[in-house]
Write an enzyme that holds these catalytic residues in place. Structure first.
Site, short mmCIF file in Angstrom:
data_model
loop_
_atom_site.label_atom_id
_atom_site.label_comp_id
_atom_site.label_asym_id
_atom_site.label_seq_id
_atom_site.Cartn_x
_atom_site.Cartn_y
_atom_site.Cartn_z
N THR A 183 0.88 -1.01 -0.02
CA THR A 183 0.64 0.47 0.28
C THR A 183 0.70 1.18 0.02
OG1 THR A 183 -1.74 -1.10 1.17
CG2 THR A 183 -1.49 1.32 1.55
N GLY B 242 -10.00 -4.16 2.41
CA GLY B 242 -9.33 -3.42 3.36
C GLY B 242 -9.15 -2.33 4.32
N ASP B 243 -8.07 -1.33 5.11
CA ASP B 243 -8.14 -0.56 6.25
C ASP B 243 -8.63 0.70 4.80
OD1 ASP B 243 -5.92 -1.62 5.62
OD2 ASP B 243 -5.52 0.30 6.64
N GLY C 151 -0.71 -2.22 6.46
CA GLY C 151 -0.49 -2.97 7.15
C GLY C 151 -2.54 -4.62 6.73
N GLY D 1 -5.17 -5.29 6.52
CA GLY D 1 -6.60 -4.31 6.85
C GLY D 1 -7.13 -4.87 8.15
#
Length: 351
Positions: free
Chosen positions: A199, A229-230, A251, A253
């Site tokens: 990311t 994900g995040d 990371g 997520g």
């Protein structure tokens, strides 16, 4: 006077008194920026000099693009986009070109962006034809009444905004395809084949005192069932608020969503600043949150992620101009620059 004394007592007991400082009365406008290109289990033995140079050059180019805008008095929002776009175009990173493949062999892209001035935000998930998803996320922020668009709907909206598209072969790379094939053949997890979360993200403070944050990703290798994900989730992977900080995360997520990492860090710093402000009322000073305190808050939130079983990292910039990292992995592709002359890129934890 009693109220101020009580606040001072609370601050001293919590250790906040040690972080109290008075801002200089006349201070030149400052700017700062931090970027990341993913965190994870990075092996020094597998990092050839040529590969390392490739990452360092790519990080420096992205950092320079954002820093140039800030140095010329440009906005934090423009700096964030300027830093992220070249990383989305670089196949070294898991965002845009070079994104990982889903289980079905598709590159699905996510991105989000947030303006600390008014907390306006935009995000997209599951797009497959958008060359630079961060630009679409910003268009969602500025040109739609919404915050978060997905899939076909997001791409329909992109067409109304003349956002640049690209064919599937633009995003696909042999290395990412091989990772998916190996995952399926050996029945591995995404963590086994990726070893890092590629990311990309950027956070910035401009000379007007405004903060911004943005994040872009291809997700996790072999993701299924429309997994998100995040990175595109405001408050988990991205958050910016002029009252506290700007954060971009990378990371695992699922854990970053559960902790609400980006907003949690900003909330802690905002609470700290508000306590210091209460103390300052009685003594006529303008307080600032010290760098050590900001670092401690970020480290504490990342420790929560680790306690739950997740890993990764964050970059953050504060209103005071501190450009910081926090990660619980062996490395994170990262860089930072400030108006005070700091300019660096790094990969491994000890650097």
């Amino acid at each position: 006077m009693l109220a101020c004394s009580l606040v001072a007592t609370v601050l001293f007991a919590s250790g906040a008194g040690q972080a109290y400082a008075q801002a200089p009365e006349s201070e030149e406008p400052r700017w700062s920026i931090a970027i990341h290109g993913g965190a994870g289990t990075l092996d020094r033995n597998a990092m050839t000099p040529e590969r390392r140079e490739g990452y360092e050059v790519a990080l420096q180019q992205a950092l320079d693009a954002g820093a140039a805008i800030l140095a010329e008095g440009g906005s934090a929002m423009d700096a964030v986009k300027a830093a992220i776009v070249p990383m989305e175009d670089n196949p070294l990173f898991n965002a845009g070109r070079g994104a990982v493949f889903t289980w079905d062999g598709v590159n699905e892209l996510d991105a989000s962006i947030m303006d600390g001035r008014d907390r306006s935000a935009g995000a997209v998930t599951g797009v497959t034809t958008i060359r630079n998803p961060i630009l679409l996320a910003d268009a969602v922020r500025t040109e739609s009444p919404h915050v978060f668009l997905m899939g076909e709907g997001a791409e329909e909206f992109a067409a109304t905004q003349e956002i640049e598209t690209a064919p599937p072969e633009w995003f696909a790379t042999d290395a990412r395809r091989e990772a998916l094939e190996r995952m399926k053949a050996d029945q591995l997890s995404a963590l086994d084949v990726d070893h890092k979360f590629g990311t990309v993200g950027a956070v910035a403070l401009d000379m007007e005192g405004n903060l911004a944050a943005g994040t872009s990703t291809g997700g996790m290798t072999g993701k299924r069932w429309g997994r998100i994900g995040d990175a595109p989730v405001i408050g988990a992977g991205t958050y910016a608020d002029n009252r506290s900080c700007a954060v971009s995360a990378t990371g695992w997520g699922e854990y970053f969503i559960r902790v609400g990492v980006a907003q949690e860090i900003c909330t802690r710093l905002r609470s700290r600043a508000e306590l210091l402000e209460l103390l300052a009322v009685g003594i006529g000073q303008h307080p600032v949150v010290e760098q050590a305190e900001a670092q401690s808050s970020a480290d504490a939130v990342m420790a929560e992620v680790a306690e739950l079983g997740g890993d990764g990292g964050v970059i953050l910039v504060t209103p005071e101009g501190h450009a910081l990292y926090s990660f619980n992995t062996s490395g994170m592709y990262r860089g930072r620059a400030t108006s005070e002359g700091l300019n660096e890129v790094a990969i491994f934890a000890e650097e």
